[in-house]
Scaffold this motif. Sequence first.
Motif, mmCIF file in Angstrom:
data_model
loop_
_atom_site.group_PDB
_atom_site.id
_atom_site.type_symbol
_atom_site.label_atom_id
_atom_site.label_comp_id
_atom_site.label_asym_id
_atom_site.label_seq_id
_atom_site.Cartn_x
_atom_site.Cartn_y
_atom_site.Cartn_z
ATOM 1 N N ALA A 29 0.827 -1.211 0.000
ATOM 2 C CA ALA A 29 0.000 0.000 0.000
ATOM 3 C C ALA A 29 0.858 1.256 0.000
ATOM 4 C CB ALA A 29 -0.928 0.001 1.212
ATOM 5 N N LEU A 30 1.926 1.250 0.779
ATOM 6 C CA LEU A 30 2.790 2.432 0.856
ATOM 7 C C LEU A 30 3.577 2.654 -0.436
ATOM 8 C CD1 LEU A 30 4.085 2.138 4.538
ATOM 9 C CD2 LEU A 30 2.265 3.610 3.655
ATOM 10 N N ARG A 31 3.694 1.595 -1.250
ATOM 11 C CA ARG A 31 4.327 1.753 -2.568
ATOM 12 C C ARG A 31 3.329 2.199 -3.642
ATOM 13 N NH1 ARG A 31 7.013 -3.328 -1.321
ATOM 14 N NH2 ARG A 31 5.492 -4.399 -2.661
ATOM 15 N N GLY A 32 2.083 2.349 -3.258
ATOM 16 C CA GLY A 32 1.072 2.763 -4.219
ATOM 17 C C GLY A 32 0.364 1.619 -4.905
ATOM 18 N N GLU A 33 0.579 0.391 -4.420
ATOM 19 C CA GLU A 33 -0.058 -0.781 -5.007
ATOM 20 C C GLU A 33 -1.312 -1.150 -4.210
ATOM 21 O OE1 GLU A 33 2.908 -3.794 -4.788
ATOM 22 O OE2 GLU A 33 4.453 -2.556 -5.746
ATOM 23 N N VAL A 34 -2.217 -1.877 -4.841
ATOM 24 C CA VAL A 34 -3.355 -2.437 -4.121
ATOM 25 C C VAL A 34 -2.868 -3.709 -3.421
ATOM 26 C CG1 VAL A 34 -5.667 -3.420 -4.300
ATOM 27 C CG2 VAL A 34 -5.007 -1.498 -5.772
ATOM 28 N N PRO A 35 -2.923 -3.776 -2.105
ATOM 29 C CA PRO A 35 -2.361 -4.933 -1.396
ATOM 30 C C PRO A 35 -3.102 -6.221 -1.723
ATOM 31 C CG PRO A 35 -2.736 -3.093 0.097
ATOM 32 C CD PRO A 35 -3.413 -2.738 -1.178
ATOM 33 N N LYS A 36 -2.370 -7.302 -1.653
ATOM 34 C CA LYS A 36 -2.933 -8.626 -1.927
ATOM 35 C C LYS A 36 -4.113 -8.934 -1.027
ATOM 36 C CE LYS A 36 -1.656 -13.528 -1.612
ATOM 37 N NZ LYS A 36 -0.572 -14.479 -1.254
ATOM 38 N N GLY A 37 -4.032 -8.528 0.235
ATOM 39 C CA GLY A 37 -5.077 -8.892 1.193
ATOM 40 C C GLY A 37 -6.203 -7.889 1.317
ATOM 41 N N ALA A 38 -6.299 -6.912 0.416
ATOM 42 C CA ALA A 38 -7.326 -5.869 0.528
ATOM 43 C C ALA A 38 -8.718 -6.457 0.354
ATOM 44 C CB ALA A 38 -7.079 -4.780 -0.503
ATOM 45 N N ILE A 39 -9.649 -6.041 1.202
ATOM 46 C CA ILE A 39 -11.034 -6.489 1.068
ATOM 47 C C ILE A 39 -11.975 -5.323 0.780
ATOM 48 C CG2 ILE A 39 -10.702 -8.525 2.514
ATOM 49 C CD1 ILE A 39 -12.139 -6.983 4.757
#
Length: 335
Positions: free
Chosen positions: A316-326
């Motif tokens: 998330a801090l790199r600007g990506e959508v995290p794998k575990g996002a719900i």
Amino acid sequence: MNKPRVLITHWVHDSVVGKLSPHCELILNPEMEPFDRETLLAHAREADAMMVFMPDSVDAEFLEAAPNLKIISAALKGYDNFDVKACTEHDVIFTIVPDRLTVPTAELTIGLMLATGRRMAEGDAAIRRGDFQGWRARFYGTGLAGSTVGIIGMGQVGRAIAKRLQAFDCRILYSDPQVMQVEQDSPWDASAVTLERLLAESDFVVPMVPMNATTLHLIDRSALAAMKPGAILVNACRGSVVDENAVADALESGHLGGYGADVFELEEWHRGDRPAHINPRLLSHPRTFFTPHLGSAVDRVRREIALEAADNILQALRGEVPKGAINDVRRRLPT
């Protein structure tokens, strides 16, 4: 450039700290007890990310007090103590770790079944009192071999329990709105039945369902009355799935043969009416066996869970959508 601040609300392994510290300024809780709410909020106000655990709770009021948060990364699977809708409304990503708790929870559930059915706590207490002078015809209980086990909810953990019970020569029934396909049924030799039939025929009843409005006190007085006399109830999913007062009554009447639990109603932080303590009648009853929420308390597994939660934060801090996002929040991601 200043590093983002990451608040970790509970103790974690050194490897988790090592993964995050090159990229973040960490606010750590070195103790095994949670921060009090005032301390937690004081830290959260300055945090860009937060790693949370089972005793934590986040609502809209909390989020208002922590305006810099971009991600809340939960080191857990069940998240009903957290208001995900409020997180979305505040542009805060919420992530979970969904896959690493299954086997440890299944193992512990079977341990609770064995300990409660075989009356291990009573036997241990008798030995410690000095009452053991050799074998006597005492503490006869219920073994798994030849017993019927009813699993309510055949998700990942339910299936893992069923798979492991095959070695104990059990008859396995399950009740779930979604009937498994034949190829899924076969490895576990589990039969889909109605909840009513499961309760009536099972020697062990094992709820393994998520906590929501429809499962609150799923095992209530009427469900307990529908169980066969002397059956054993084991709860390792969520405390409020079971009505603890009703369980105490069923134990005292002799209708319920035993109760084993790893989770308790007092843990449901989102419930305004949650009890402050475990029912003392349960604690004093000889046919109970309890563990302090040890479902995922395997050292290697807990480390892996926290490392995955750390990965979600870094993504998330790199600007990506995290794998575990719900939830779907993109406006607050760094660019």
